[in-house]
Design an enzyme around this catalytic site. Structure first.
Site, PDB file in Angstrom:
ATOM      1  CG  ASP A  33     -25.544 -25.941   2.734  1.00  0.00           C
ATOM      2  OD1 ASP A  33     -26.451 -25.538   3.495  1.00  0.00           O
ATOM      3  OD2 ASP A  33     -24.759 -25.158   2.171  1.00  0.00           O
ATOM      4  NE  ARG A  48     -21.155 -22.498   3.471  1.00  0.00           N
ATOM      5  CZ  ARG A  48     -20.435 -23.536   3.069  1.00  0.00           C
ATOM      6  NH1 ARG A  48     -19.250 -23.792   3.615  1.00  0.00           N
ATOM      7  NH2 ARG A  48     -20.879 -24.334   2.122  1.00  0.00           N
ATOM      8  CG  ASP A  49     -22.986 -16.439   4.080  1.00  0.00           C
ATOM      9  OD1 ASP A  49     -22.515 -17.564   3.802  1.00  0.00           O
ATOM     10  OD2 ASP A  49     -22.480 -15.375   3.687  1.00  0.00           O
ATOM     11  CD  GLU A  50     -23.980 -22.295   0.868  1.00  0.00           C
ATOM     12  OE1 GLU A  50     -24.101 -22.893  -0.184  1.00  0.00           O
ATOM     13  OE2 GLU A  50     -22.866 -21.966   1.323  1.00  0.00           O
ATOM     14  CG  ASP A 106     -25.303 -30.811   0.049  1.00  0.00           C
ATOM     15  OD1 ASP A 106     -25.413 -30.470  -1.144  1.00  0.00           O
ATOM     16  OD2 ASP A 106     -24.431 -30.355   0.807  1.00  0.00           O
ATOM     17  CD1 TRP A 159     -26.876 -29.809  -5.582  1.00  0.00           C
ATOM     18  CD2 TRP A 159     -25.455 -31.164  -6.659  1.00  0.00           C
ATOM     19  NE1 TRP A 159     -25.658 -29.752  -4.943  1.00  0.00           N
ATOM     20  CE2 TRP A 159     -24.770 -30.562  -5.572  1.00  0.00           C
ATOM     21  CE3 TRP A 159     -24.755 -32.065  -7.457  1.00  0.00           C
ATOM     22  CZ2 TRP A 159     -23.425 -30.829  -5.284  1.00  0.00           C
ATOM     23  CZ3 TRP A 159     -23.417 -32.329  -7.177  1.00  0.00           C
ATOM     24  CH2 TRP A 159     -22.781 -31.721  -6.111  1.00  0.00           C
ATOM     25  CD  GLU A 179     -18.363 -27.113   2.333  1.00  0.00           C
ATOM     26  OE1 GLU A 179     -17.971 -26.326   3.218  1.00  0.00           O
ATOM     27  OE2 GLU A 179     -19.053 -26.758   1.372  1.00  0.00           O
ATOM     28  CG  HIS A 198     -21.155 -29.482   4.346  1.00  0.00           C
ATOM     29  ND1 HIS A 198     -21.354 -28.162   4.654  1.00  0.00           N
ATOM     30  CD2 HIS A 198     -21.452 -29.613   3.020  1.00  0.00           C
ATOM     31  CE1 HIS A 198     -21.749 -27.520   3.554  1.00  0.00           C
ATOM     32  NE2 HIS A 198     -21.825 -28.395   2.556  1.00  0.00           N
TER      33      HIS A 198
HETATM   34  C1  BGC Z   1     -22.962 -26.095  -0.477  1.00  0.00           C
HETATM   35  C2  BGC Z   1     -22.881 -27.509  -0.948  1.00  0.00           C
HETATM   36  C3  BGC Z   1     -23.687 -27.551  -2.187  1.00  0.00           C
HETATM   37  C4  BGC Z   1     -22.883 -26.754  -3.166  1.00  0.00           C
HETATM   38  C5  BGC Z   1     -23.305 -26.821  -4.571  1.00  0.00           C
HETATM   39  C6  BGC Z   1     -22.239 -25.256  -1.468  1.00  0.00           C
HETATM   40  O1  BGC Z   1     -22.157 -23.947  -1.146  1.00  0.00           O
HETATM   41  O2  BGC Z   1     -22.525 -25.930   0.803  1.00  0.00           O
HETATM   42  O3  BGC Z   1     -22.980 -28.491  -0.028  1.00  0.00           O
HETATM   43  O4  BGC Z   1     -24.119 -28.755  -2.621  1.00  0.00           O
HETATM   44  O5  BGC Z   1     -22.695 -25.437  -2.755  1.00  0.00           O
HETATM   45  O6  BGC Z   1     -22.252 -27.170  -5.264  1.00  0.00           O
END
Ligand code: BGC
Length: 886
Positions: free
Chosen positions: A459, A463-465, A472, A536, A746, A767
């Site tokens: 995504d 960040r912490d993801e 996405d 998704w 984003e 994003h």
């Molecule tokens: C992500 C999104 C992802 C979403 C889910 C977020 O934290 O960055 O791009 O699809 O969560 O809704």
């Protein structure tokens, strides 16, 4: 002159490791038009001179130049193979043999004798320190050796060295997969690196995704508690024998100068702890420790031959400045993913400390808040050498700016470079037009891809993801596949999607799935809310279908077939009257018609769930047809009809109005063909009305945005599509461009017109989701499309839509058959169109809106509803026409 060019193996130009004979394809060059291949002949050899081919197809009468399966050819493990092709065409011309292309075979799991070895103690599970492993391999003499290959993988991340030199160009290997199901190994040629006598193989290991601290929930040890490394060296002797050598209990280990490394938080490295020459034969490893042999499953090892992460390019900094708060900042001028490589001088113990970030705040100060808990911090302790060079190896950062928190002595810009890393893929799309803002938008979309295709489609990179959010990846898949050759990248990820699917067929929100079972601290995701969200989970169907469309790739469809079916059946099993629902839905995520402060757009989940149920069912039915699964085709085609009817009953009023008054509802209904034909005009009018209510702006989120321009241009509103695309005030694609964006944001309101920002809890500036408009640029504006029944641009449809007041537009898409180019220019109502169509393909050329043909250059155009069309073969064509007033 007829020539065979660019032989592809599994769609890649360079395949380093494959266990089965790869799918072969080639491109053809000719100076004639209308070239169709008549026959081919292919030879496979282990020697570049083809003195004794191991396979000769002899002449095969066939027009097929892609997707050629030669599975009957058994590969010897760990060998280099050469392939050459010659062809004849429909004019009786014969080509010479092509230049030889080569690939390297892998090592099937059953041939591995190496063991997973670790330098870590059980107590190390809570830390992410680096470790080193080494052993010596004695080779009596080189003359008898034909080749030496190494196959390597790790639980964690490895960097491999041979006699002091890094092996291969890959980074962050073995990448991130659903490790319990597939762990990729990489294959490298060691022949040029080995010498007679003692050779040393050394591996430097980091925690990575395997045992590090991951996800916004911040759990660690997702897959295991100790890092480990495995390699198998295969020495092929000229007499046909081979020797195996690999990791075992005789290796030695040590901690490395990497004191800490985490994907989100960066790296701490103490150069004083370096052990010079540790990966060379002269080194005294007397103080090194023994290794532990780890009992790990070898059957999950799979070859990764392509699309590994590499250092792709470097970017020089553009400026160095001090913020109003007094912070020292380097600006690289481009938001990117990778790391900073630097050189520095100082005393032992001096430190370099860098923080990486994306944007400055409204006052021009360092803004770290949107990184959430990710530290993106590099700490390097100098050893005091004349000059020291460093870049991290077990982490990556998303950044445009770097804050210098510590630097010994004077800093100069010449000491730093940004290194851009991503999965290595061939760039296939080029787009340039007379509107500089659109060119910048295209640049930003491309950089969204570069920043987020780091082994997994993520995504965001900062960040912490940095997770493989399925939505996405689904939304952006087609755009990405215009921009780059994504087949192997997505095929790998789709295998993980398949592995991580629940037995019931539900698809996780992120793949590899590290949320299920590790999200109890998250209100939304707890209690099973980590799977099965509309748009998704549909990545399970849409992405393999996109590989089929863009590359004609039936392999991935076949590989994913059960997974696709599983997801469609999941929806059906949870549906009543074809309406399904399941725990957490994201809806039209981050749409602007959401309630203040909410992420969930105004379009009801019911509508989105049903619309995607219809789409995935239809695509699955089409996939069944493409694979000859006639019963499934009939069954799911009928199911699709039933879903559409239910949708219409549910969401259309008796007088033909779409009852849900949101832009996204109208877009989905139109684009997914869910509108009763009699109500189409009314639905289009409804969408135009909703657009007008926002002064021509979109208020759509992840679900509606990608299709907005298509829904307009495919329904007689080409001008409206262009107007929407070219809006440059808030909210719009070009608003970001005008605000200086170098990647895609984003949120439409990441930075609002008044300079304030969307809440830092979710505000990425890299994003790619809204970059899905790229598909419209290639497929509609440039008009480069493929027929579904002859996919992979074997039969292209070229239907450009000149508009938007642009003077000209040029686009190139490098299909598997070769380059397709479209160049249009418009002056008042006169359009000049030039196209290139690759050999061994055909095209339907459509002059959209053409009223009068001014110059057809001998092309046999026929009038059609709303323009002219012609069927043409390969070659270069030009047409000039007068367009009607739209
Ligand atoms: C992500 C999104 C992802 C979403 C889910 C977020 O934290 O960055 O791009 O699809 O969560 O809704």
């Amino acid at each position: 002159m007829l020539r065979v060019e660019k032989i592809l193996f599994n769609y890649a130009e360079r395949l380093q490791g494959t266990e089965d004979f790869p799918v072969v394809g080639w491109q053809i060059q000719s100076d004639r038009n209308h070239v169709i291949q008549k026959s081919w002949r292919l030879q496979v050899s282990e020697d570049a001179g083809f003195a004794e081919p191991v396979y000769d197809s002899q002449r095969v009468e066939s027009a097929q130049s892609q997707h050629i399966h030669l599975r009957e050819i058994a590969l010897m493990p760990s060998r280099r193979y050469f392939v050459r092709v010659k062809i004849s065409d429909n004019d009786g011309e014969c080509s010479e043999w092509s230049q030889a292309a080569e690939f390297v075979s892998g090592l099937p799991a059953e041939c591995w004798q190496g063991k997973f070895i670790s330098a870590e103690e059980p107590a190390d599970k809570v830390i992410s320190k680096g470790t080193l492993l080494r052993n010596q391999l004695h080779l009596a003499k080189l003359e008898d050796i034909a080749s030496v290959f190494v196959h390597a993988s790790a639980l964690g991340i490895y960097q491999l060295y041979c006699n002091g030199r890094k092996v291969g160009n890959d980074e962050l290997t073995p990448g991130w997969t659903s490790y319990d199901h597939q762990l990729l190994y990489q294959t490298y040629d060691l022949t040029p690196l080995v010498k007679a006598g003692d050779n040393v193989l050394g591996a430097s290991i980091g925690a990575g995704w395997y045992k590090g601290d991951m996800s916004f929930n911040r759990y660690r040890n997702y897959y295991g508690e100790r890092t480990a490394f495995i390699c198998q060296v295969v020495i092929n002797y000229k007499d046909g024998t081979r020797q195996l050598w690999g990791t075992d209990e005789h290796w030695q280990s040590s901690y490395s100068p990497v004191l800490f490394s985490e994907i989100y938080d960066g790296e701490i490295y103490d150069a004083r702890l370096e052990q010079p020459g540790w990966n060379m034969a002269e080194f005294d490893a007397g103080k090194w420790r023994a290794v532990s042999v780890i009992d790990a499953d070898l059957t999950v090892l799979r070859a990764q031959g392509d699309a590994t992460v590499q250092q792709i390019e470097t970017i020089a900094p553009v400026s160095f400045f001090t913020t109003p708060k007094g912070e020292r900042v380097i600006d690289f001028g481009q938001n990117l993913t990778g790391w900073v490589a630097f050189s520095v001088k100082g005393r032992a113990g001096d430190k370099v400390v860098l923080r990486h970030f994306e944007v400055l705040d409204a006052q021009g100060n360092v803004y770290l808040a949107n990184l959430r808990s990710a530290k993106q911090r590099i700490e390097y302790t100098l050893k005091g050498a004349a000059e020291e060079h460093y870049h991290p190896r077990f982490t990556f950062q998303g950044f445009r700016y770097v804050k210098i928190e510590s630097w010994p002595g004077e800093f100069s810009l010449s000491q730093v470079t940004a290194v851009v890393i991503h999965s290595q893929m061939r760039q296939t799309g080029e787009f340039v037009c007379s509107n500089p803002d659109l060119n910048q938008l295209h640049h930003n979309i491309l950089w969204g891809l570069k920043g987020n295709f780091v082994d997994v489609p993520t995504d965001c990179p900062q960040r912490d993801e940095r997770l493989g959010w399925t939505g996405d990846a689904q939304i952006f898949c087609r755009t990405a596949s215009y921009l780059m050759q994504t087949r192997n990248f997505f095929a790998k990820w789709l295998a993980d999607l398949r592995y991580d699917q629940t037995p019931e067929g539900a698809v996780p929100h992120v793949v590899p799935d590290i949320l299920t079972g590790k999200s109890d601290n998250d209100l939304n995701l707890a209690n099973g809310g980590t799977v099965a969200a509309a748009a998704w989970a549909d990545a399970a169907v849409i992405n393999p279908w996109t590989m089929y469309l863009m590359y004609g790739d039936r392999e991935t469809l076949r590989q994913q077939y059960a997974s696709m079916k599983g997801w469609v059946d999941f929806m059906r099993n949870h549906a009543v009257d074809n309406q399904w629902r399941y725990k957490l839905q994201f809806g039209d995520w981050v749409a602007l018609d959401a309630r203040e402060g909410s992420y969930f757009g105004a379009t009801p989940d019911d509508l989105i769930c049903m619309a995607y149920f219809a789409l995935s069912t239809l695509l699955f039915a089409k996939a069944a047809k493409a694979l000859g699964e006639e019963d499934d085709y009939q069954h799911y085609f009928a199911l699709h009809q039933a879903i559409v009817e239910s949708f219409q009953r549910e969401f259309f009023t008796a007088t033909g109005r779409l009852a849900v008054r949101t832009q996204t509802a109208h877009i989905l209904a139109l684009y997914f063909n869910l509108v009763p034909e009699a109500y189409r005009a009314k639905t289009v009018a409804g969408l135009m009305e909703l657009l007008a209510e926002h002064d021509g702006h979109l208020v759509t989120g992840f679900v509606g945005t990608p299709y907005f321009c298509h829904a307009l241009s495919e329904n007689g509103q080409v001008d409206a599509a262009w107007q929407l695309l070219l809006k440059d005030d808030f909210p719009s694609w070009l608003y970001q461009v005008k605000a200086g964006a170098t990647t895609i944001w984003e949120h439409w309101d990441g930075v609002k017109p008044d300079g304030t920002m969307w809440s830092p809890d979710m505000n990425s500036f890299n994003h790619y989701a809204y970059g899905a408009i790229g598909e419209w640029l290639y497929r509609a504006a440039a008009g480069i499309n493929t027929r579904e029944d002859e996919p992979g641009f074997k039969h292209s449809i070229l239907r450009p839509l000149p508009g938007g007041g642009l003077e000209w537009l040029k686009a190139r898409y490098s299909s598997v058959y070769g380059d397709i180019c479209v160049h249009w220019q418009q002056e008042a109502q006169t359009v000049t169109l030039e196209v290139d169509i690759p050999a061994n393909t055909r095209s339907t050329l459509i002059l959209d809106g053409a009223q009068t043909l001014l110059d057809a250059n001998g092309i046999a155009f026929a009038p059609m509803d709303g323009g002219y069309s012609a069927e043409v073969g390969s070659g270069h064509y030009r047409a000039i026409f007068q367009r009607e007033n739209r």
